[in-house]
Scaffold this active site. Structure first.
Site, PDB file in Angstrom:
ATOM      1  CD  GLN A  78      -3.075   0.984   2.094  1.00 37.71           C
ATOM      2  OE1 GLN A  78      -3.152   0.047   2.869  1.00 37.71           O
ATOM      3  NE2 GLN A  78      -3.950   1.953   2.089  1.00 37.71           N
ATOM      4  CG  PHE A  79       1.293   3.859  -3.586  1.00 36.76           C
ATOM      5  CD1 PHE A  79       1.257   5.243  -3.731  1.00 36.76           C
ATOM      6  CD2 PHE A  79       0.310   3.111  -4.202  1.00 36.76           C
ATOM      7  CE1 PHE A  79       0.266   5.854  -4.469  1.00 36.76           C
ATOM      8  CE2 PHE A  79      -0.686   3.699  -4.953  1.00 36.76           C
ATOM      9  CZ  PHE A  79      -0.715   5.079  -5.076  1.00 36.76           C
ATOM     10  CB  THR A  80      -2.129   5.316  -0.154  1.00 37.89           C
ATOM     11  OG1 THR A  80      -2.614   4.172   0.540  1.00 37.89           O
ATOM     12  CG2 THR A  80      -2.521   5.256  -1.622  1.00 37.89           C
TER      13      THR A  80
END
Length: 149
Positions: A78-80
């Site tokens: 999850q890059f966010t």
């Protein structure tokens, strides 16, 4: 690296409406890789997740780890998690590592957790995923390897 770890009674992940992984009791670990992260960050994060003691013992105290309760991990990239909202209302993701390097470090975390013993299931790196979970407690822990060094 950052991880949001949620203690769950069950969780699953689907891609394009098809479930690709599911677990019962354990953790959902949302994992974000930052620009500048190294293998040592991945190794540290894996040790922290695998050893996290947030399951209740017989006295109701959070003293037990995954191995003690036979728990599993659902690991989701999850890059966010690296989103920066200090300015404005739209997150900036410039701190998030891209592509192959991010995937390699994410996979290293997954491999490190597996090496510690728990069953680990994963989402699909870079895919649009639907994650369902039942947070147990709720218990949610933030792990940041930069502050843990």
């Amino acid at each position: 690296m950052r991880a949001v770890v949620q203690r769950v009674t069950r969780a699953s992940v689907a891609v394009a409406g098809i479930e690709i992984a599911a677990i019962g009791r354990g953790f959902v670990a949302l994992i974000g890789v930052a620009v500048g992260d190294e293998e040592r960050d991945a190794d540290l994060l894996a040790r922290k997740v695998a050893g996290l003691r947030v399951f209740d013992d017989a006295d109701g105290a959070m003293n037990l780890a995954l191995a003690d309760v036979g728990g599993a991990v659902l690991a989701i990239s999850q890059f966010t998690l690296l989103g920066d909202v200090r300015k404005g209302r739209r997150p900036s993701f410039v701190a998030a590592e891209r592509g192959g390097r991010a995937e390699a470090l994410y996979e290293r975390v997954v491999d490190g957790i597996r090496a510690a013993g728990p069953d680990v299931r994963t989402g699909r790196f870079g895919a649009d995923m639907a994650v369902e979970l039942v947070n147990d407690g709720p218990v949610t822990i933030l792990i940041d390897t930069l502050s843990a060094r």
